[in-house]
Design an enzyme around this catalytic site. Sequence first.
Site, PDB file in Angstrom:
ATOM      1  CG  ASN A 109      -1.428 107.447  46.699  1.00 52.25           C
ATOM      2  OD1 ASN A 109      -2.044 108.370  46.188  1.00 52.25           O
ATOM      3  ND2 ASN A 109      -2.025 106.432  47.303  1.00 52.25           N
ATOM      4  CG  ASP A 114     -13.622 110.362  46.244  1.00 48.00           C
ATOM      5  OD1 ASP A 114     -14.178 111.394  46.657  1.00 48.00           O
ATOM      6  OD2 ASP A 114     -12.398 110.281  46.044  1.00 48.00           O
ATOM      7  CG  HIS A 137      -5.297 109.069  45.562  1.00 51.96           C
ATOM      8  ND1 HIS A 137      -5.497 108.546  46.819  1.00 51.96           N
ATOM      9  CD2 HIS A 137      -5.550 110.384  45.698  1.00 51.96           C
ATOM     10  CE1 HIS A 137      -5.869 109.500  47.645  1.00 51.96           C
ATOM     11  NE2 HIS A 137      -5.907 110.616  46.997  1.00 51.96           N
ATOM     12  CD  GLU A 154      -5.648 104.980  47.258  1.00 49.88           C
ATOM     13  OE1 GLU A 154      -4.871 105.801  46.728  1.00 49.88           O
ATOM     14  OE2 GLU A 154      -5.980 105.072  48.445  1.00 49.88           O
TER      15      GLU A 154
END
Length: 246
Positions: free
Chosen positions: A136, A67, A138, A143
């Site tokens: 979280n 990313d 990810h 996400e």
Amino acid sequence: MRIIIAKDYEELSARAAMIVAGQVCLKPNSVLGLATGSTPLLMYEKLVEMHRTVGLDFSEAISFNLDEYLGLPPEDEHSYHWYMHRNFFRHININPENIHIPDGMAKDVERECGEYDRAIHAAGGIDLQVLGIGTNGHIGFNEPDIKFEATTHKVKLDQETVTANSRFFADPAEVPRYAISMGIKTIMHAKRILLLANGETKAGAIYKTLYRGITPETPASILQLHQDVTVIVEESAAKYIQKNIA
Ligand code: PGA
């Protein structure tokens, strides 16, 4: 899924580096999927050390990063281009032409995403994908969501991710809100996956990833369906794993 509990960050990093090094030794022209963040930093350091001391050779390796932030040029010290060059690429003998990181300054983001996927495909797909995990759940910047995004795409970052990443920025307002990320399908097509989790803040995400249902609300949980995943979890990130085993 192979789960290794490492006693500390040092051991996690050494084991991760050995897996990456093994991949490159056995297949010098491996396609490596690479991650950024604080977790793989010491792994990169150890790979650089192996390059220097025992000649670990990256001259034929091909890399694709997971990313990049949108809106940051490669020379911005917060960009993942900068991170990869500073922490890894400039210290090893990888051919710069074989390095791929999404272009955070792309004018046509959709086109950039499509080209990125085509380049991965043209390289023969990813042999070994290194992943960190967000608090979280990810992976990359995929996400929590109501569905899995398949291919490379533009992402609006979760507030939890923005807050977690603000530690790298002098002013939290500077944290980019958007990024380009490889999608879940692309990650799942990797032949082997190496997931790394360090620190107690990751314990909940690791528990959900390994032991709860597969759901896009915990994107990493999809890895339960992959046939060759190694998870290296540092002890404090493994605290619910141990409870689960007990
Ligand atoms: P970290 O980030 O390695 O900095 O904890 C991992 C991630 O958010 O994927």
